[in-house]
Design an enzyme around this catalytic site. Structure first.
Site, short mmCIF file in Angstrom:
data_model
loop_
_atom_site.label_atom_id
_atom_site.label_comp_id
_atom_site.label_asym_id
_atom_site.label_seq_id
_atom_site.Cartn_x
_atom_site.Cartn_y
_atom_site.Cartn_z
CG HIS A 107 24.46 44.68 39.98
ND1 HIS A 107 24.27 45.67 39.02
CD2 HIS A 107 25.67 44.36 39.87
CE1 HIS A 107 25.25 45.65 38.32
NE2 HIS A 107 26.19 44.83 38.78
CB SER A 143 47.99 34.76 41.21
OG SER A 143 48.21 33.69 42.11
CB ALA A 161 47.03 32.20 45.31
CB THR A 166 32.99 38.89 51.44
OG1 THR A 166 33.39 38.11 52.49
CG2 THR A 166 33.13 37.89 50.02
NE ARG A 184 51.83 32.87 59.98
CZ ARG A 184 52.00 32.17 58.90
NH1 ARG A 184 50.75 31.32 58.52
NH2 ARG A 184 52.82 32.18 57.97
#
Length: 201
Positions: A107, A143, A161, A166, A184
């Protein structure tokens, strides 16, 4: 929309595709795990471009479905969410933990361009855009991971997890955190001796 340009999400064609996808997801989520034939049929309608032997625990949530491409032998645990306003491509043999979100939509940063607008007929709309997501073969997405639009996760990588991804992750990397960073490279030193001699597909 698929090219990453600004688009009106209230477009009737897009709205129709979303309604269809959301209904297929609803029906899949209402089915039992033992209803394998029904689930296979629903997934075939929802995601026509997909390989074989995938297993989705459900519930699943796809914005369009038809803009997602799946390889073979993909496992997705509970609450898998794919917002595929731009193409999402997942390679073979990818494991996806519970509560994973793949979010291609973007957006405008300024509210002046981001906020809702009103059409002459009184209906509301906004301007959106997106960026594709690619997950290479043989990855494990653990997860509660969020992968943002424009990201490529390289083949063989593990995303820890709770990570928020990004930016691109190289092949064969262990990456964790918010924002997700490479810890790593995954190497032969991490080989495990399995109790049976058969080789993976």
């Amino acid at each position: 929309m698929l090219s990453g340009r600004l688009y009106d999400a209230s477009d009737p064609e897009l709205a129709g595709l979303r309604v269809k996808a959301h209904e297929l997801c609803r029906r899949f989520n209402a089915s039992g795990e033992e209803d394998r034939d029904l689930r296979e049929d629903l997934l075939g309608q929802l995601i026509p471009d997909r390989g074989q032997d995938s297993d989705f625990m459900g519930p699943i949530y796809f914005d369009y479905g038809v803009f997602t491409t799946l390889g073979s032998r993909i496992f997705a645990n509970f609450n898998f969410t794919v917002l595929d306003t731009c193409p999402v491509v997942i390679g073979d043999d990818v494991m996806i933990g519970p509560n994973v979100t793949l979010a291609t939509p973007l957006h405008p940063m300024r509210w002046q361009e981001r906020n809702l607008r009103r059409k002459p007929d009184g209906s509301l709309y906004d301007w959106e855009y997106g960026a594709p997501i690619t997950i290479g073969a043989n990855c494990w997405i653990a997860s509660n991971v969020v992968i943002c639009g424009g990201v490529t996760v390289g083949e063989g990588s593990v995303i820890g997890a709770g990570s928020v991804v990004t930016h691109d992750i190289p092949e064969n990397s262990l990456a964790v955190g918010n924002p997700c960073m490479v810890l790593r490279t995954i190497t032969e030193a991490e080989r495990m001796d399995l109790p049976e001699p058969c080789r993976p597909l």
